[in-house]
Design a protein around this motif. Structure first.
Motif, PDB file in Angstrom:
ATOM      1  N   LYS A  56       0.815  -1.216   0.000  1.00  0.00           N
ATOM      2  CA  LYS A  56       0.000   0.000   0.000  1.00  0.00           C
ATOM      3  C   LYS A  56       0.850   1.268   0.000  1.00  0.00           C
ATOM      4  O   LYS A  56       0.625   2.175  -0.801  1.00  0.00           O
ATOM      5  CB  LYS A  56      -0.934   0.012   1.226  1.00  0.00           C
ATOM      6  N   SER A  57       1.807   1.336   0.905  1.00  0.00           N
ATOM      7  CA  SER A  57       2.614   2.547   1.041  1.00  0.00           C
ATOM      8  C   SER A  57       3.458   2.808  -0.203  1.00  0.00           C
ATOM      9  O   SER A  57       3.519   3.941  -0.697  1.00  0.00           O
ATOM     10  CB  SER A  57       3.524   2.450   2.268  1.00  0.00           C
ATOM     11  N   ARG A  78       4.118   6.299  -4.946  1.00  0.00           N
ATOM     12  CA  ARG A  78       4.376   6.461  -6.378  1.00  0.00           C
ATOM     13  C   ARG A  78       3.213   7.188  -7.063  1.00  0.00           C
ATOM     14  O   ARG A  78       3.417   8.088  -7.889  1.00  0.00           O
ATOM     15  CB  ARG A  78       4.592   5.086  -7.002  1.00  0.00           C
ATOM     16  N   ILE A  79       1.989   6.807  -6.719  1.00  0.00           N
ATOM     17  CA  ILE A  79       0.813   7.430  -7.322  1.00  0.00           C
ATOM     18  C   ILE A  79       0.743   8.908  -6.960  1.00  0.00           C
ATOM     19  O   ILE A  79       0.479   9.766  -7.807  1.00  0.00           O
ATOM     20  CB  ILE A  79      -0.475   6.704  -6.874  1.00  0.00           C
ATOM     21  N   ALA A  80       0.997   9.215  -5.703  1.00  0.00           N
ATOM     22  CA  ALA A  80       0.973  10.609  -5.252  1.00  0.00           C
ATOM     23  C   ALA A  80       2.019  11.428  -5.998  1.00  0.00           C
ATOM     24  O   ALA A  80       1.756  12.569  -6.412  1.00  0.00           O
ATOM     25  CB  ALA A  80       1.210  10.670  -3.751  1.00  0.00           C
ATOM     26  N   VAL A 112      -0.404  10.446   2.440  1.00  0.00           N
ATOM     27  CA  VAL A 112      -0.452  10.343   3.904  1.00  0.00           C
ATOM     28  C   VAL A 112      -0.306   8.877   4.295  1.00  0.00           C
ATOM     29  O   VAL A 112      -1.174   8.051   3.991  1.00  0.00           O
ATOM     30  CB  VAL A 112      -1.771  10.905   4.473  1.00  0.00           C
ATOM     31  N   ASP A 113       0.789   8.546   4.954  1.00  0.00           N
ATOM     32  CA  ASP A 113       1.087   7.185   5.388  1.00  0.00           C
ATOM     33  C   ASP A 113       0.631   7.010   6.836  1.00  0.00           C
ATOM     34  O   ASP A 113       1.381   7.278   7.774  1.00  0.00           O
ATOM     35  CB  ASP A 113       2.590   6.927   5.253  1.00  0.00           C
ATOM     36  N   SER A 156      -6.424  17.324  -2.298  1.00  0.00           N
ATOM     37  CA  SER A 156      -6.422  15.990  -2.898  1.00  0.00           C
ATOM     38  C   SER A 156      -5.308  15.184  -2.259  1.00  0.00           C
ATOM     39  O   SER A 156      -4.228  15.710  -1.975  1.00  0.00           O
ATOM     40  CB  SER A 156      -6.190  16.087  -4.409  1.00  0.00           C
ATOM     41  N   LEU A 157      -5.565  13.913  -2.014  1.00  0.00           N
ATOM     42  CA  LEU A 157      -4.542  13.090  -1.376  1.00  0.00           C
ATOM     43  C   LEU A 157      -4.783  11.611  -1.605  1.00  0.00           C
ATOM     44  O   LEU A 157      -5.866  11.179  -1.991  1.00  0.00           O
ATOM     45  CB  LEU A 157      -4.471  13.380   0.124  1.00  0.00           C
ATOM     46  N   VAL A 158      -3.732  10.850  -1.359  1.00  0.00           N
ATOM     47  CA  VAL A 158      -3.804   9.395  -1.294  1.00  0.00           C
ATOM     48  C   VAL A 158      -3.442   9.028   0.135  1.00  0.00           C
ATOM     49  O   VAL A 158      -2.382   9.406   0.626  1.00  0.00           O
ATOM     50  CB  VAL A 158      -2.823   8.724  -2.267  1.00  0.00           C
ATOM     51  N   MET A 159      -4.329   8.309   0.809  1.00  0.00           N
ATOM     52  CA  MET A 159      -4.089   7.917   2.197  1.00  0.00           C
ATOM     53  C   MET A 159      -4.222   6.407   2.296  1.00  0.00           C
ATOM     54  O   MET A 159      -5.181   5.837   1.789  1.00  0.00           O
ATOM     55  CB  MET A 159      -5.090   8.613   3.128  1.00  0.00           C
TER      56      MET A 159
END
Length: 228
Positions: A14-15, A20-22, A30-31, A122-125
């Motif tokens: 996941k991380s 990479r996507i972010a 956000v990890d 906008s974010l990836v969490m």
């Protein structure tokens, strides 16, 4: 603004995928797992029982977390001013994170911080309960998983690349134990949100996984007429 929640079991990547996507989409990553690892690491360093809610809860007011990102070093996390980005990635820290994440006071301690981040951009969490608890109204939810054997193999290779000498059977045992702990804990157990897209990467490599999820994000943004 689009918020992407990526949940799944330990070692599913996941991380790594979220980072990479972010980076590719120029949005915030956000990890949340790193946050729990920091608390677990702090408790270990203090000689506390990471399963004891009273002991762990009593030390929360002594913990200050900060994150940063730069091109050279990537995503970093600081525990009371110390860069612990590498220290939190050991097997002991991983198990400690699983233990402390089952403590309601720890989850409450971090929940407000995580939700506040999700209100602003906008974010990836990624984590265990992002789509079910932290941001249940996320525009896109993904449940990223893989077989225990596949996840243990990937983690084994990560440790080898870092110069460590891991034992595959020990890692597999820890992965299975972590799965059990995370899915059976009373506080926000690991589970797939009803509206999450399940992506099993047992037979999918990293680059293809990234491409699939980026396509999902762009498609969802187009459907909802959202900017990224």
């Amino acid at each position: 603004m689009i918020r992407v929640a990526i949940d799944g079991p330990s070692g599913a990547g996941k991380s790594t995928v979220a980072k990479r996507i972010a980076k590719d989409l120029s949005i915030i990553y956000v990890d949340t797992g790193a946050m729990y690892r920091c608390i677990g690491l702090y408790a270990l360093r203090q000689g506390l029982d990471t399963k004891d809610s009273q002991q762990v809860s009593s030390c929360l007011e002594q913990i200050h977390l900060e994150t940063s990102y730069d091109v050279q070093n990537g995503q970093r996390i600081f525990l009371n001013g110390e860069d612990v980005s590498e220290a939190i990635r050991t097997p002991d820290a991983s198990m400690a994170a699983s233990n402390v994440s089952a403590i309601p006071q720890v989850r409450a301690f971090l929940l407000d911080l995580q939700r506040d981040m999700a209100k602003k951009q906008s974010l990836v969490m990624d984590g265990r309960d992002i789509g079910t608890v932290v941001i249940p109204d996320a525009e896109l939810k993904i449940f990223l998983t893989a077989s225990p054997e596949s996840r243990a193999r990937r983690r084994y290779l990560e440790y080898v690349q870092k110069g460590q000498q891991p034992v595959y059977d020990d890692i597999l045992r820890d992965v299975i134990l972590r799965d059990h702990q995370d899915s059976t804990r009373a506080a926000a157990p690991l589970c797939q949100a009803p509206d999450a897209v399940k992506l099993d990467t047992t037979e999918i490599n990293f680059e293809d996984t990234v491409s699939i999820i980026k396509e999902m994000i762009l498609k969802k943004a187009a459907e909802l007429s959202l900017s990224i």
